[in-house]
Write a protein that holds these residues in place. Sequence first.
Motif, PDB file in Angstrom:
ATOM      1  N   THR A  25       0.880  -1.172   0.000  1.00  0.00           N
ATOM      2  CA  THR A  25       0.000   0.000   0.000  1.00  0.00           C
ATOM      3  C   THR A  25       0.914   1.218   0.000  1.00  0.00           C
ATOM      4  OG1 THR A  25      -0.150  -0.154   2.400  1.00  0.00           O
ATOM      5  CG2 THR A  25      -1.951  -1.103   1.158  1.00  0.00           C
ATOM      6  N   PRO A  26       1.383   1.618  -1.179  1.00  0.00           N
ATOM      7  CA  PRO A  26       2.372   2.700  -1.251  1.00  0.00           C
ATOM      8  C   PRO A  26       1.876   4.036  -0.701  1.00  0.00           C
ATOM      9  CG  PRO A  26       1.715   1.963  -3.464  1.00  0.00           C
ATOM     10  CD  PRO A  26       1.022   1.095  -2.479  1.00  0.00           C
ATOM     11  N   LYS A  27       0.582   4.290  -0.769  1.00  0.00           N
ATOM     12  CA  LYS A  27      -0.008   5.523  -0.240  1.00  0.00           C
ATOM     13  C   LYS A  27      -1.366   5.179   0.348  1.00  0.00           C
ATOM     14  CE  LYS A  27       1.478   8.310  -4.167  1.00  0.00           C
ATOM     15  NZ  LYS A  27       0.948   9.152  -5.221  1.00  0.00           N
ATOM     16  N   ILE A  31      -3.525   0.666  -3.502  1.00  0.00           N
ATOM     17  CA  ILE A  31      -3.133  -0.733  -3.320  1.00  0.00           C
ATOM     18  C   ILE A  31      -2.379  -1.164  -4.565  1.00  0.00           C
ATOM     19  CG2 ILE A  31      -3.973  -3.098  -3.020  1.00  0.00           C
ATOM     20  CD1 ILE A  31      -6.570  -1.801  -1.853  1.00  0.00           C
ATOM     21  N   SER A  32      -1.271  -1.844  -4.355  1.00  0.00           N
ATOM     22  CA  SER A  32      -0.461  -2.315  -5.476  1.00  0.00           C
ATOM     23  C   SER A  32      -0.210  -3.806  -5.318  1.00  0.00           C
ATOM     24  CB  SER A  32       0.876  -1.549  -5.488  1.00  0.00           C
ATOM     25  OG  SER A  32       1.713  -2.062  -6.492  1.00  0.00           O
ATOM     26  N   ILE A  33      -0.463  -4.536  -6.406  1.00  0.00           N
ATOM     27  CA  ILE A  33      -0.151  -5.969  -6.384  1.00  0.00           C
ATOM     28  C   ILE A  33       0.663  -6.320  -7.619  1.00  0.00           C
ATOM     29  CG2 ILE A  33      -2.150  -6.666  -5.011  1.00  0.00           C
ATOM     30  CD1 ILE A  33      -3.518  -7.597  -7.596  1.00  0.00           C
ATOM     31  N   VAL A  34       1.530  -7.303  -7.446  1.00  0.00           N
ATOM     32  CA  VAL A  34       2.301  -7.850  -8.559  1.00  0.00           C
ATOM     33  C   VAL A  34       1.814  -9.275  -8.750  1.00  0.00           C
ATOM     34  CG1 VAL A  34       4.600  -8.470  -9.390  1.00  0.00           C
ATOM     35  CG2 VAL A  34       4.295  -6.420  -7.973  1.00  0.00           C
ATOM     36  N   VAL A  35       1.442  -9.592  -9.990  1.00  0.00           N
ATOM     37  CA  VAL A  35       0.842 -10.897 -10.256  1.00  0.00           C
ATOM     38  C   VAL A  35       1.488 -11.553 -11.474  1.00  0.00           C
ATOM     39  CG1 VAL A  35      -1.363 -10.204  -9.258  1.00  0.00           C
ATOM     40  CG2 VAL A  35      -0.997  -9.944 -11.704  1.00  0.00           C
ATOM     41  N   ASP A  36       1.263 -12.831 -11.592  1.00  0.00           N
ATOM     42  CA  ASP A  36       1.701 -13.563 -12.775  1.00  0.00           C
ATOM     43  C   ASP A  36       0.921 -13.047 -13.986  1.00  0.00           C
ATOM     44  OD1 ASP A  36       3.096 -16.202 -13.778  1.00  0.00           O
ATOM     45  OD2 ASP A  36       1.067 -16.137 -14.662  1.00  0.00           O
ATOM     46  N   GLN A  37       1.599 -12.956 -15.124  1.00  0.00           N
ATOM     47  CA  GLN A  37       0.956 -12.380 -16.308  1.00  0.00           C
ATOM     48  C   GLN A  37      -0.305 -13.129 -16.733  1.00  0.00           C
ATOM     49  OE1 GLN A  37       2.965 -13.055 -20.205  1.00  0.00           O
ATOM     50  NE2 GLN A  37       4.681 -13.685 -18.915  1.00  0.00           N
ATOM     51  N   THR A  79     -16.466   4.862  -5.922  1.00  0.00           N
ATOM     52  CA  THR A  79     -17.287   4.699  -4.717  1.00  0.00           C
ATOM     53  C   THR A  79     -16.454   4.840  -3.441  1.00  0.00           C
ATOM     54  OG1 THR A  79     -18.767   3.241  -5.926  1.00  0.00           O
ATOM     55  CG2 THR A  79     -18.893   3.151  -3.530  1.00  0.00           C
ATOM     56  N   ASN A  80     -15.289   4.183  -3.412  1.00  0.00           N
ATOM     57  CA  ASN A  80     -14.472   4.231  -2.191  1.00  0.00           C
ATOM     58  C   ASN A  80     -13.207   5.081  -2.342  1.00  0.00           C
ATOM     59  OD1 ASN A  80     -12.686   2.607  -3.628  1.00  0.00           O
ATOM     60  ND2 ASN A  80     -13.319   0.719  -2.616  1.00  0.00           N
ATOM     61  N   GLY A  81     -12.939   5.594  -3.542  1.00  0.00           N
ATOM     62  CA  GLY A  81     -11.774   6.466  -3.756  1.00  0.00           C
ATOM     63  C   GLY A  81     -10.439   5.743  -3.714  1.00  0.00           C
ATOM     64  N   ILE A  82     -10.448   4.439  -3.898  1.00  0.00           N
ATOM     65  CA  ILE A  82      -9.209   3.656  -3.818  1.00  0.00           C
ATOM     66  C   ILE A  82      -8.681   3.357  -5.224  1.00  0.00           C
ATOM     67  CG2 ILE A  82      -8.214   1.442  -3.097  1.00  0.00           C
ATOM     68  CD1 ILE A  82     -10.127   1.504  -0.731  1.00  0.00           C
ATOM     69  N   THR A  83      -7.385   3.576  -5.372  1.00  0.00           N
ATOM     70  CA  THR A  83      -6.684   3.267  -6.621  1.00  0.00           C
ATOM     71  C   THR A  83      -6.043   1.891  -6.487  1.00  0.00           C
ATOM     72  OG1 THR A  83      -6.215   5.594  -7.027  1.00  0.00           O
ATOM     73  CG2 THR A  83      -4.815   3.995  -8.157  1.00  0.00           C
ATOM     74  N   PHE A  84      -6.209   1.091  -7.513  1.00  0.00           N
ATOM     75  CA  PHE A  84      -5.636  -0.258  -7.516  1.00  0.00           C
ATOM     76  C   PHE A  84      -4.630  -0.346  -8.653  1.00  0.00           C
ATOM     77  CE2 PHE A  84      -7.264  -3.930  -5.100  1.00  0.00           C
ATOM     78  CZ  PHE A  84      -6.251  -4.810  -5.383  1.00  0.00           C
ATOM     79  N   LEU A  85      -3.424  -0.734  -8.325  1.00  0.00           N
ATOM     80  CA  LEU A  85      -2.351  -0.880  -9.312  1.00  0.00           C
ATOM     81  C   LEU A  85      -2.039  -2.362  -9.456  1.00  0.00           C
ATOM     82  CD1 LEU A  85      -0.142   0.513 -11.049  1.00  0.00           C
ATOM     83  CD2 LEU A  85       1.222   0.655  -8.983  1.00  0.00           C
ATOM     84  N   VAL A  86      -2.227  -2.876 -10.668  1.00  0.00           N
ATOM     85  CA  VAL A  86      -1.949  -4.286 -10.951  1.00  0.00           C
ATOM     86  C   VAL A  86      -0.745  -4.332 -11.890  1.00  0.00           C
ATOM     87  CG1 VAL A  86      -2.836  -6.433 -11.925  1.00  0.00           C
ATOM     88  CG2 VAL A  86      -4.381  -4.878 -10.709  1.00  0.00           C
ATOM     89  N   LYS A  87       0.327  -4.992 -11.438  1.00  0.00           N
ATOM     90  CA  LYS A  87       1.562  -5.028 -12.233  1.00  0.00           C
ATOM     91  C   LYS A  87       1.947  -6.466 -12.558  1.00  0.00           C
ATOM     92  CE  LYS A  87       3.844  -2.654  -9.083  1.00  0.00           C
ATOM     93  NZ  LYS A  87       4.869  -1.884  -8.389  1.00  0.00           N
ATOM     94  N   THR A  88       2.549  -6.601 -13.741  1.00  0.00           N
ATOM     95  CA  THR A  88       3.072  -7.905 -14.128  1.00  0.00           C
ATOM     96  C   THR A  88       4.272  -7.692 -15.029  1.00  0.00           C
ATOM     97  OG1 THR A  88       2.443 -10.109 -14.916  1.00  0.00           O
ATOM     98  CG2 THR A  88       1.699  -8.233 -16.245  1.00  0.00           C
ATOM     99  N   LYS A  89       5.106  -8.696 -15.140  1.00  0.00           N
ATOM    100  CA  LYS A  89       6.276  -8.588 -16.016  1.00  0.00           C
ATOM    101  C   LYS A  89       6.153  -9.578 -17.164  1.00  0.00           C
ATOM    102  CE  LYS A  89       9.410  -6.581 -12.717  1.00  0.00           C
ATOM    103  NZ  LYS A  89      10.632  -6.695 -11.939  1.00  0.00           N
ATOM    104  N   ILE A  90       6.629  -9.107 -18.328  1.00  0.00           N
ATOM    105  CA  ILE A  90       6.629  -9.952 -19.524  1.00  0.00           C
ATOM    106  C   ILE A  90       8.035  -9.973 -20.098  1.00  0.00           C
ATOM    107  CG2 ILE A  90       4.195  -9.480 -20.035  1.00  0.00           C
ATOM    108  CD1 ILE A  90       5.187  -7.595 -22.283  1.00  0.00           C
ATOM    109  N   ASP A  91       8.269 -10.930 -20.970  1.00  0.00           N
ATOM    110  CA  ASP A  91       9.574 -11.086 -21.595  1.00  0.00           C
ATOM    111  C   ASP A  91       9.899  -9.866 -22.460  1.00  0.00           C
ATOM    112  OD1 ASP A  91      11.930 -12.403 -22.431  1.00  0.00           O
ATOM    113  OD2 ASP A  91      10.907 -13.100 -24.247  1.00  0.00           O
TER     114      ASP A  91
END
Length: 184
Positions: A25-27, A31-37, A79-91
Amino acid sequence: MNSTNDTKELISILEQSFDIKDFTTPKKNEISIVVDQNNVPTILTYLKDKGWKQLSLVTCIDWIEENKFELAYVLFNWTNGITFLVKTKIDRKNPEYISIIDIFPGARYYERDIHEFFGVKFEGNSDFEKPLFLELWDDKPPMRKDFDPLEYSKRKFPDRKYDVELSKNAVKEVIKEGEINERT
């Protein structure tokens, strides 16, 4: 139930259902998550169903040392003012990924931008190769860390050479012929 409890419950569900590689939760309200592509489209669909209906941004980061590109999807819930960051890495060597325009149609332009500046191809987006800004670009994508802007500039816009002595002599000839005087 308040939004904090809703968010904790949501994170718990995501952690139980998917391979969440990192969660932060950087701020406040972010919310920030790193997931499989392979999980990104499913997670984006899930989050959209839970209220994160605005795709605010899709961007790319070049991790040249890892030979990876990171795709980052930023969603906002009004509705709740929450930002969600979804990150993944690719080749990075063969940068291809699945388009999310079926989930968020506005992603069409973000994917075109990422293709133009990083070279990532998006399967399912028939427009990804249409240029947005660089219509006559004929080099590697300019935001890749291995792109050399100085070499590109020198190749495309070669340095001009000025012969100062030739210019001085030309001025002297004009003066000698009386076309202009030395004070002009």
